[in-house]
Write a protein that holds these residues in place. Structure first.
Motif, PDB file in Angstrom:
ATOM      1  N   ARG A   5       0.832  -1.210   0.000  1.00  0.00           N
ATOM      2  CA  ARG A   5       0.000   0.000   0.000  1.00  0.00           C
ATOM      3  C   ARG A   5       0.864   1.257   0.000  1.00  0.00           C
ATOM      4  O   ARG A   5       0.429   2.314  -0.440  1.00  0.00           O
ATOM      5  CB  ARG A   5      -0.886   0.039   1.248  1.00  0.00           C
ATOM      6  CG  ARG A   5      -1.959  -0.976   1.290  1.00  0.00           C
ATOM      7  CD  ARG A   5      -2.800  -0.848   2.555  1.00  0.00           C
ATOM      8  NE  ARG A   5      -3.408   0.471   2.641  1.00  0.00           N
ATOM      9  CZ  ARG A   5      -3.698   1.086   3.768  1.00  0.00           C
ATOM     10  NH1 ARG A   5      -3.422   0.516   4.927  1.00  0.00           N
ATOM     11  NH2 ARG A   5      -4.254   2.274   3.786  1.00  0.00           N
ATOM     12  N   PHE A   6       2.080   1.147   0.527  1.00  0.00           N
ATOM     13  CA  PHE A   6       2.957   2.305   0.679  1.00  0.00           C
ATOM     14  C   PHE A   6       3.915   2.479  -0.501  1.00  0.00           C
ATOM     15  O   PHE A   6       4.695   3.422  -0.520  1.00  0.00           O
ATOM     16  CB  PHE A   6       3.762   2.183   1.977  1.00  0.00           C
ATOM     17  CG  PHE A   6       2.892   2.174   3.205  1.00  0.00           C
ATOM     18  CD1 PHE A   6       2.476   3.358   3.779  1.00  0.00           C
ATOM     19  CD2 PHE A   6       2.475   0.980   3.754  1.00  0.00           C
ATOM     20  CE1 PHE A   6       1.664   3.353   4.900  1.00  0.00           C
ATOM     21  CE2 PHE A   6       1.665   0.959   4.874  1.00  0.00           C
ATOM     22  CZ  PHE A   6       1.250   2.151   5.448  1.00  0.00           C
ATOM     23  N   VAL A   7       3.864   1.588  -1.461  1.00  0.00           N
ATOM     24  CA  VAL A   7       4.740   1.658  -2.632  1.00  0.00           C
ATOM     25  C   VAL A   7       4.004   2.361  -3.766  1.00  0.00           C
ATOM     26  O   VAL A   7       2.842   2.076  -4.036  1.00  0.00           O
ATOM     27  CB  VAL A   7       5.178   0.245  -3.069  1.00  0.00           C
ATOM     28  CG1 VAL A   7       5.976   0.298  -4.360  1.00  0.00           C
ATOM     29  CG2 VAL A   7       5.974  -0.421  -1.962  1.00  0.00           C
ATOM     30  N   GLY A   8       4.694   3.318  -4.392  1.00  0.00           N
ATOM     31  CA  GLY A   8       4.108   4.015  -5.532  1.00  0.00           C
ATOM     32  C   GLY A   8       3.437   5.339  -5.173  1.00  0.00           C
ATOM     33  O   GLY A   8       2.782   5.949  -6.013  1.00  0.00           O
ATOM     34  N   ILE A   9       3.611   5.806  -3.950  1.00  0.00           N
ATOM     35  CA  ILE A   9       3.064   7.103  -3.550  1.00  0.00           C
ATOM     36  C   ILE A   9       3.916   8.196  -4.202  1.00  0.00           C
ATOM     37  O   ILE A   9       5.135   8.202  -4.072  1.00  0.00           O
ATOM     38  CB  ILE A   9       3.068   7.259  -2.014  1.00  0.00           C
ATOM     39  CG1 ILE A   9       2.171   6.193  -1.379  1.00  0.00           C
ATOM     40  CG2 ILE A   9       2.624   8.665  -1.620  1.00  0.00           C
ATOM     41  CD1 ILE A   9       2.279   6.115   0.131  1.00  0.00           C
ATOM     42  N   THR A  10       3.270   9.118  -4.897  1.00  0.00           N
ATOM     43  CA  THR A  10       3.975  10.182  -5.613  1.00  0.00           C
ATOM     44  C   THR A  10       4.550  11.203  -4.638  1.00  0.00           C
ATOM     45  O   THR A  10       3.916  11.543  -3.645  1.00  0.00           O
ATOM     46  CB  THR A  10       3.012  10.891  -6.590  1.00  0.00           C
ATOM     47  OG1 THR A  10       2.488   9.910  -7.489  1.00  0.00           O
ATOM     48  CG2 THR A  10       3.719  11.979  -7.386  1.00  0.00           C
ATOM     49  N   HIS A  11       5.761  11.690  -4.950  1.00  0.00           N
ATOM     50  CA  HIS A  11       6.394  12.701  -4.109  1.00  0.00           C
ATOM     51  C   HIS A  11       5.652  14.023  -4.232  1.00  0.00           C
ATOM     52  O   HIS A  11       5.471  14.556  -5.321  1.00  0.00           O
ATOM     53  CB  HIS A  11       7.859  12.911  -4.496  1.00  0.00           C
ATOM     54  CG  HIS A  11       8.538  13.881  -3.581  1.00  0.00           C
ATOM     55  ND1 HIS A  11       8.489  15.231  -3.794  1.00  0.00           N
ATOM     56  CD2 HIS A  11       9.239  13.695  -2.442  1.00  0.00           C
ATOM     57  CE1 HIS A  11       9.150  15.847  -2.824  1.00  0.00           C
ATOM     58  NE2 HIS A  11       9.620  14.926  -1.988  1.00  0.00           N
ATOM     59  N   ARG A  12       5.208  14.527  -3.087  1.00  0.00           N
ATOM     60  CA  ARG A  12       4.581  15.838  -2.982  1.00  0.00           C
ATOM     61  C   ARG A  12       5.167  16.529  -1.759  1.00  0.00           C
ATOM     62  O   ARG A  12       5.103  15.994  -0.648  1.00  0.00           O
ATOM     63  CB  ARG A  12       3.066  15.734  -2.772  1.00  0.00           C
ATOM     64  CG  ARG A  12       2.322  15.122  -3.902  1.00  0.00           C
ATOM     65  CD  ARG A  12       1.898  16.171  -4.935  1.00  0.00           C
ATOM     66  NE  ARG A  12       1.100  15.542  -5.961  1.00  0.00           N
ATOM     67  CZ  ARG A  12       1.563  15.158  -7.144  1.00  0.00           C
ATOM     68  NH1 ARG A  12       2.826  15.350  -7.449  1.00  0.00           N
ATOM     69  NH2 ARG A  12       0.783  14.595  -8.028  1.00  0.00           N
ATOM     70  N   PHE A  13       5.728  17.702  -1.964  1.00  0.00           N
ATOM     71  CA  PHE A  13       6.303  18.453  -0.859  1.00  0.00           C
ATOM     72  C   PHE A  13       5.257  18.665   0.231  1.00  0.00           C
ATOM     73  O   PHE A  13       4.144  19.101  -0.041  1.00  0.00           O
ATOM     74  CB  PHE A  13       6.839  19.799  -1.339  1.00  0.00           C
ATOM     75  CG  PHE A  13       7.280  20.692  -0.223  1.00  0.00           C
ATOM     76  CD1 PHE A  13       8.454  20.422   0.451  1.00  0.00           C
ATOM     77  CD2 PHE A  13       6.507  21.763   0.176  1.00  0.00           C
ATOM     78  CE1 PHE A  13       8.872  21.223   1.511  1.00  0.00           C
ATOM     79  CE2 PHE A  13       6.905  22.567   1.222  1.00  0.00           C
ATOM     80  CZ  PHE A  13       8.089  22.296   1.896  1.00  0.00           C
ATOM     81  N   ASN A  14       5.622  18.319   1.461  1.00  0.00           N
ATOM     82  CA  ASN A  14       4.786  18.481   2.645  1.00  0.00           C
ATOM     83  C   ASN A  14       3.517  17.627   2.613  1.00  0.00           C
ATOM     84  O   ASN A  14       2.605  17.847   3.391  1.00  0.00           O
ATOM     85  CB  ASN A  14       4.443  19.956   2.885  1.00  0.00           C
ATOM     86  CG  ASN A  14       4.260  20.265   4.353  1.00  0.00           C
ATOM     87  OD1 ASN A  14       4.640  19.488   5.224  1.00  0.00           O
ATOM     88  ND2 ASN A  14       3.662  21.398   4.630  1.00  0.00           N
ATOM     89  N   GLY A  15       3.453  16.647   1.712  1.00  0.00           N
ATOM     90  CA  GLY A  15       2.305  15.744   1.667  1.00  0.00           C
ATOM     91  C   GLY A  15       2.407  14.682   2.747  1.00  0.00           C
ATOM     92  O   GLY A  15       3.501  14.306   3.165  1.00  0.00           O
TER      93      GLY A  15
END
Length: 131
Positions: free
Chosen positions: A5-15
């Protein structure tokens, strides 16, 4: 819990969600979803240049975790700090030498969270932090 579930989360500053996270946000999300009580906030505002304040990150980690240089003592959910080309990165130790972290190099909106093998992060290891 299914770690995929934690793999593939897109990088977003302060997300801090499955819709996007930075390295601290990924740690926050992982801890929240696992029911760990750790708050990933030092009370100061997060600005674009927070990555340049390495001392702030180290102070937060030392204040909230138990530092270790012993890689073999790391257990599921511990945090590691590693240095790639002068940039500090955070990751969550899973098991069997695997670490959940954002892809390096980090590119806003392009990088995604992934699982790295020990052969990737160990040469760049700075310090571990026991939860």
């Amino acid at each position: 819990m299914n770690i995929n579930r934690f793999v593939g989360i897109t990088h977003r500053f302060n997300g801090r969600s499955f819709d996007g996270a930075d390295c601290i946000g990924l740690c926050h999300l992982f801890y929240r979803e696992h029911g760990y009580s750790q708050v990933w906030n030092d009370g100061k505002p997060i600005t674009e240049n927070w990555r340049d304040d390495k001392l702030r990150l180290l102070m937060f980690l030392r204040r909230n975790f138990t530092p270790t240089d012993d890689v073999d003592s790391l257990t599921y959910g511990d945090v590691i700090l590693f240095n790639i080309d002068g940039d500090l990165h955070l990751g969550i130790y899973l098991e069997y030498g695997k670490v959940l972290a954002m892809q390096v190099p980090v590119c806003e909106g392009e990088s995604q969270s992934t699982i790295y093998p020990k052969t990737f992060w160990l040469p760049a290891f700075v310090k571990g932090f026991k939860r």
